[in-house]
Write a protein that holds these residues in place. Sequence first.
Motif, PDB file in Angstrom:
ATOM      1  N   ALA A  15      -0.081 -51.312 -19.024  1.00  0.00           N
ATOM      2  CA  ALA A  15       1.344 -51.318 -18.705  1.00  0.00           C
ATOM      3  C   ALA A  15       1.563 -51.288 -17.200  1.00  0.00           C
ATOM      4  O   ALA A  15       2.419 -52.007 -16.672  1.00  0.00           O
ATOM      5  CB  ALA A  15       2.024 -50.119 -19.367  1.00  0.00           C
ATOM      6  N   ALA A  16       0.802 -50.463 -16.479  1.00  0.00           N
ATOM      7  CA  ALA A  16       0.949 -50.383 -15.023  1.00  0.00           C
ATOM      8  C   ALA A  16       0.594 -51.709 -14.366  1.00  0.00           C
ATOM      9  O   ALA A  16       1.261 -52.154 -13.426  1.00  0.00           O
ATOM     10  CB  ALA A  16       0.070 -49.258 -14.476  1.00  0.00           C
ATOM     11  N   ALA A  17      -0.460 -52.366 -14.858  1.00  0.00           N
ATOM     12  CA  ALA A  17      -0.860 -53.664 -14.310  1.00  0.00           C
ATOM     13  C   ALA A  17       0.177 -54.731 -14.619  1.00  0.00           C
ATOM     14  O   ALA A  17       0.498 -55.577 -13.768  1.00  0.00           O
ATOM     15  CB  ALA A  17      -2.216 -54.062 -14.871  1.00  0.00           C
ATOM     16  N   ASP A  18       0.726 -54.721 -15.833  1.00  0.00           N
ATOM     17  CA  ASP A  18       1.758 -55.695 -16.194  1.00  0.00           C
ATOM     18  C   ASP A  18       2.988 -55.548 -15.312  1.00  0.00           C
ATOM     19  O   ASP A  18       3.580 -56.540 -14.871  1.00  0.00           O
ATOM     20  CB  ASP A  18       2.158 -55.515 -17.662  1.00  0.00           C
ATOM     21  N   LEU A  19       3.386 -54.312 -15.032  1.00  0.00           N
ATOM     22  CA  LEU A  19       4.562 -54.099 -14.199  1.00  0.00           C
ATOM     23  C   LEU A  19       4.331 -54.631 -12.783  1.00  0.00           C
ATOM     24  O   LEU A  19       5.211 -55.269 -12.204  1.00  0.00           O
ATOM     25  CB  LEU A  19       4.912 -52.610 -14.173  1.00  0.00           C
ATOM     26  N   VAL A  20       3.148 -54.390 -12.233  1.00  0.00           N
ATOM     27  CA  VAL A  20       2.846 -54.896 -10.888  1.00  0.00           C
ATOM     28  C   VAL A  20       2.902 -56.417 -10.850  1.00  0.00           C
ATOM     29  O   VAL A  20       3.410 -57.012  -9.896  1.00  0.00           O
ATOM     30  CB  VAL A  20       1.468 -54.383 -10.427  1.00  0.00           C
ATOM     31  N   ARG A  21       2.407 -57.064 -11.901  1.00  0.00           N
ATOM     32  CA  ARG A  21       2.432 -58.533 -11.930  1.00  0.00           C
ATOM     33  C   ARG A  21       3.845 -59.082 -12.048  1.00  0.00           C
ATOM     34  O   ARG A  21       4.125 -60.199 -11.590  1.00  0.00           O
ATOM     35  CB  ARG A  21       1.570 -59.044 -13.084  1.00  0.00           C
ATOM     36  N   GLU A  78      -4.134 -49.262  -9.856  1.00  0.00           N
ATOM     37  CA  GLU A  78      -5.552 -49.287  -9.470  1.00  0.00           C
ATOM     38  C   GLU A  78      -6.284 -48.058  -9.974  1.00  0.00           C
ATOM     39  O   GLU A  78      -7.417 -48.136 -10.453  1.00  0.00           O
ATOM     40  CB  GLU A  78      -5.674 -49.386  -7.947  1.00  0.00           C
ATOM     41  N   THR A  79      -5.647 -46.893  -9.862  1.00  0.00           N
ATOM     42  CA  THR A  79      -6.282 -45.656 -10.329  1.00  0.00           C
ATOM     43  C   THR A  79      -6.532 -45.710 -11.826  1.00  0.00           C
ATOM     44  O   THR A  79      -7.628 -45.385 -12.309  1.00  0.00           O
ATOM     45  CB  THR A  79      -5.403 -44.445  -9.980  1.00  0.00           C
ATOM     46  N   LEU A  80      -5.521 -46.111 -12.582  1.00  0.00           N
ATOM     47  CA  LEU A  80      -5.669 -46.183 -14.031  1.00  0.00           C
ATOM     48  C   LEU A  80      -6.728 -47.209 -14.436  1.00  0.00           C
ATOM     49  O   LEU A  80      -7.491 -46.992 -15.381  1.00  0.00           O
ATOM     50  CB  LEU A  80      -4.325 -46.534 -14.673  1.00  0.00           C
ATOM     51  N   ALA A 104     -12.344 -35.119 -13.981  1.00  0.00           N
ATOM     52  CA  ALA A 104     -11.853 -35.669 -12.714  1.00  0.00           C
ATOM     53  C   ALA A 104     -10.357 -35.418 -12.560  1.00  0.00           C
ATOM     54  O   ALA A 104      -9.641 -35.186 -13.547  1.00  0.00           O
ATOM     55  CB  ALA A 104     -12.141 -37.165 -12.625  1.00  0.00           C
ATOM     56  N   ARG A 105      -9.914 -35.476 -11.296  1.00  0.00           N
ATOM     57  CA  ARG A 105      -8.490 -35.344 -10.977  1.00  0.00           C
ATOM     58  C   ARG A 105      -8.154 -36.322  -9.849  1.00  0.00           C
ATOM     59  O   ARG A 105      -8.882 -36.412  -8.854  1.00  0.00           O
ATOM     60  CB  ARG A 105      -8.150 -33.923 -10.527  1.00  0.00           C
ATOM     61  N   PHE A 106      -7.068 -37.060 -10.034  1.00  0.00           N
ATOM     62  CA  PHE A 106      -6.569 -37.964  -9.005  1.00  0.00           C
ATOM     63  C   PHE A 106      -5.093 -37.618  -8.799  1.00  0.00           C
ATOM     64  O   PHE A 106      -4.381 -37.326  -9.762  1.00  0.00           O
ATOM     65  CB  PHE A 106      -6.708 -39.419  -9.438  1.00  0.00           C
ATOM     66  N   ALA A 107      -4.634 -37.651  -7.558  1.00  0.00           N
ATOM     67  CA  ALA A 107      -3.254 -37.243  -7.274  1.00  0.00           C
ATOM     68  C   ALA A 107      -2.553 -38.285  -6.426  1.00  0.00           C
ATOM     69  O   ALA A 107      -3.077 -38.722  -5.399  1.00  0.00           O
ATOM     70  CB  ALA A 107      -3.234 -35.885  -6.575  1.00  0.00           C
ATOM     71  N   LEU A 108      -1.369 -38.682  -6.861  1.00  0.00           N
ATOM     72  CA  LEU A 108      -0.542 -39.655  -6.143  1.00  0.00           C
ATOM     73  C   LEU A 108       0.699 -38.957  -5.607  1.00  0.00           C
ATOM     74  O   LEU A 108       1.279 -38.093  -6.276  1.00  0.00           O
ATOM     75  CB  LEU A 108      -0.125 -40.797  -7.076  1.00  0.00           C
ATOM     76  N   PRO A 109       1.146 -39.335  -4.417  1.00  0.00           N
ATOM     77  CA  PRO A 109       2.348 -38.705  -3.860  1.00  0.00           C
ATOM     78  C   PRO A 109       3.592 -39.115  -4.640  1.00  0.00           C
ATOM     79  O   PRO A 109       3.691 -40.241  -5.142  1.00  0.00           O
ATOM     80  CB  PRO A 109       2.390 -39.242  -2.430  1.00  0.00           C
ATOM     81  N   LEU A 110       4.543 -38.212  -4.712  1.00  0.00           N
ATOM     82  CA  LEU A 110       5.826 -38.525  -5.329  1.00  0.00           C
ATOM     83  C   LEU A 110       6.746 -39.142  -4.288  1.00  0.00           C
ATOM     84  O   LEU A 110       6.875 -38.641  -3.176  1.00  0.00           O
ATOM     85  CB  LEU A 110       6.466 -37.257  -5.900  1.00  0.00           C
ATOM     86  N   LEU A 111       7.379 -40.242  -4.656  1.00  0.00           N
ATOM     87  CA  LEU A 111       8.354 -40.894  -3.785  1.00  0.00           C
ATOM     88  C   LEU A 111       9.739 -40.329  -4.068  1.00  0.00           C
ATOM     89  O   LEU A 111       9.933 -39.540  -4.999  1.00  0.00           O
ATOM     90  CB  LEU A 111       8.317 -42.406  -4.009  1.00  0.00           C
ATOM     91  N   ASP A 112      10.710 -40.762  -3.275  1.00  0.00           N
ATOM     92  CA  ASP A 112      12.066 -40.217  -3.355  1.00  0.00           C
ATOM     93  C   ASP A 112      12.824 -40.843  -4.527  1.00  0.00           C
ATOM     94  O   ASP A 112      13.482 -41.882  -4.376  1.00  0.00           O
ATOM     95  CB  ASP A 112      12.783 -40.486  -2.027  1.00  0.00           C
ATOM     96  N   LEU A 113      12.760 -40.218  -5.683  1.00  0.00           N
ATOM     97  CA  LEU A 113      13.403 -40.755  -6.881  1.00  0.00           C
ATOM     98  C   LEU A 113      14.921 -40.891  -6.732  1.00  0.00           C
ATOM     99  O   LEU A 113      15.486 -41.920  -7.144  1.00  0.00           O
ATOM    100  CB  LEU A 113      13.064 -39.893  -8.095  1.00  0.00           C
ATOM    101  N   PRO A 114      15.651 -39.915  -6.138  1.00  0.00           N
ATOM    102  CA  PRO A 114      17.108 -40.087  -5.996  1.00  0.00           C
ATOM    103  C   PRO A 114      17.499 -41.307  -5.162  1.00  0.00           C
ATOM    104  O   PRO A 114      18.607 -41.824  -5.318  1.00  0.00           O
ATOM    105  CB  PRO A 114      17.541 -38.786  -5.306  1.00  0.00           C
ATOM    106  N   ALA A 115      16.593 -41.770  -4.284  1.00  0.00           N
ATOM    107  CA  ALA A 115      16.913 -42.946  -3.465  1.00  0.00           C
ATOM    108  C   ALA A 115      16.683 -44.251  -4.213  1.00  0.00           C
ATOM    109  O   ALA A 115      17.082 -45.323  -3.736  1.00  0.00           O
ATOM    110  CB  ALA A 115      16.066 -42.927  -2.193  1.00  0.00           C
ATOM    111  N   HIS A 116      16.055 -44.186  -5.374  1.00  0.00           N
ATOM    112  CA  HIS A 116      15.777 -45.403  -6.145  1.00  0.00           C
ATOM    113  C   HIS A 116      17.067 -45.920  -6.772  1.00  0.00           C
ATOM    114  O   HIS A 116      17.877 -45.134  -7.285  1.00  0.00           O
ATOM    115  CB  HIS A 116      14.741 -45.108  -7.235  1.00  0.00           C
ATOM    116  N   PRO A 117      17.309 -47.237  -6.763  1.00  0.00           N
ATOM    117  CA  PRO A 117      18.580 -47.769  -7.280  1.00  0.00           C
ATOM    118  C   PRO A 117      18.711 -47.715  -8.788  1.00  0.00           C
ATOM    119  O   PRO A 117      19.796 -47.975  -9.327  1.00  0.00           O
ATOM    120  CB  PRO A 117      18.570 -49.224  -6.792  1.00  0.00           C
ATOM    121  N   GLY A 118      17.631 -47.398  -9.498  1.00  0.00           N
ATOM    122  CA  GLY A 118      17.676 -47.419 -10.947  1.00  0.00           C
ATOM    123  C   GLY A 118      17.318 -48.783 -11.505  1.00  0.00           C
ATOM    124  O   GLY A 118      17.378 -49.796 -10.798  1.00  0.00           O
ATOM    125  N   VAL A 119      16.931 -48.817 -12.760  1.00  0.00           N
ATOM    126  CA  VAL A 119      16.480 -50.048 -13.408  1.00  0.00           C
ATOM    127  C   VAL A 119      17.538 -50.489 -14.413  1.00  0.00           C
ATOM    128  O   VAL A 119      17.828 -49.772 -15.379  1.00  0.00           O
ATOM    129  CB  VAL A 119      15.121 -49.824 -14.103  1.00  0.00           C
TER     130      VAL A 119
END
Length: 366
Positions: A15-21, A78-80, A104-119
């Motif tokens: 799903a993550a790869a499909d969204l990027v494409r 990429e991580t997934l 294992a543990r991998f950590a990604l930073p959280l971006l500013d969700l309130p600034a996102h325009p929504g889908v």
Amino acid sequence: MDLDVTAATRTLAQAAADLVRLLPGRVLDPVLSGTVLEATPDGVVLAGTDRERSIRLSHGARTHSEGQVLVPARPLAETLRNIDSPEMRLVVEGRKLALRTPNARFALPLLDLPAHPGVREAPHRVGALDTALLPLAAVAASTASRDDALPVFTGVHVRQRGQRLVLVGTDRFRMAVASLPWRPEVDDLDVLVPANLLAELAKQADGAEVALHADADRVGMSWPSAEVSSTVLDAPFPSEARHLADAFDGTVHIAAPELAGAVRRVAPFAGAQGTVLLEVGDAEVRVRAADQQFGEAEEAVKATTSGDRFTTAYQPRYLADALQAFGAQAVRIGLRSETRRSTVITGAEPDPSGAELHYVLMPKRS
């Protein structure tokens, strides 16, 4: 921000790869480079937008705590992709989203969700067609131009004709017209869909049928695990009618794979910018090419011919693409005189699905 969910790694990675494409590689607003990840009672939803396209991909998962976060899309994919554990847990830890496996543990930073325009949601549903017919829609998309300087030709013209959906793509040098049986839910549909989006959706669609969505401004497709929509292209599209007139000055019935093989073997002798010639005889088509640097080649393929005899020049890649679209079928090649130059390739026998494909080439006469 208390998202906590356990999901199948392979499903989530796909799903993550499909969204990027489905989204463009570069965006001006950094917040649009993120994936909105939402844990719901039914599973997990990955969503994204570039303000023109909107994508929602949903999959089953075990939700421990509902929530929604925004994380960088490509690093997530990429991580997934590189995790080999069958399951993984995604949980918010402070200002990061942790992806945990037993070892294992991998950590990604959280971006500013309130600034996102929504889908945005897709517009209303206008009909449905069988998923098995989408490869023909992809053929129409493959003939569209990639030159953004002429945006009208980067789209596929989609319109309803009663119980059939007609899709037309062209780059002015070739054209594909797919006529597909479908189940309309409106009286009229006429939109210009971005060809690259349609081509990608044809690859990703899953399930027995795909629903089409459209209004005056947007068009989309959906199936049980996905909903994708985009703004439509706004430009008049050229008519295909004059190319599909029934009158031909000569016709050839021939096996597409045999002719495609001959074109493939002869094409290297055409040179970098050359052409291949189809010379129609009494019971054969001779494929020829010659170039001072590369030499010359010819190969004869058995065929049933009628009408006038032509020698017609084609760009090898375009001719090969046209024949490949028909797979293992026999095809009918309709040839016209110099004043009506287009060549039309169709299946020699009706398709059991009821679908029709016309592939038009605009060749030079020798």
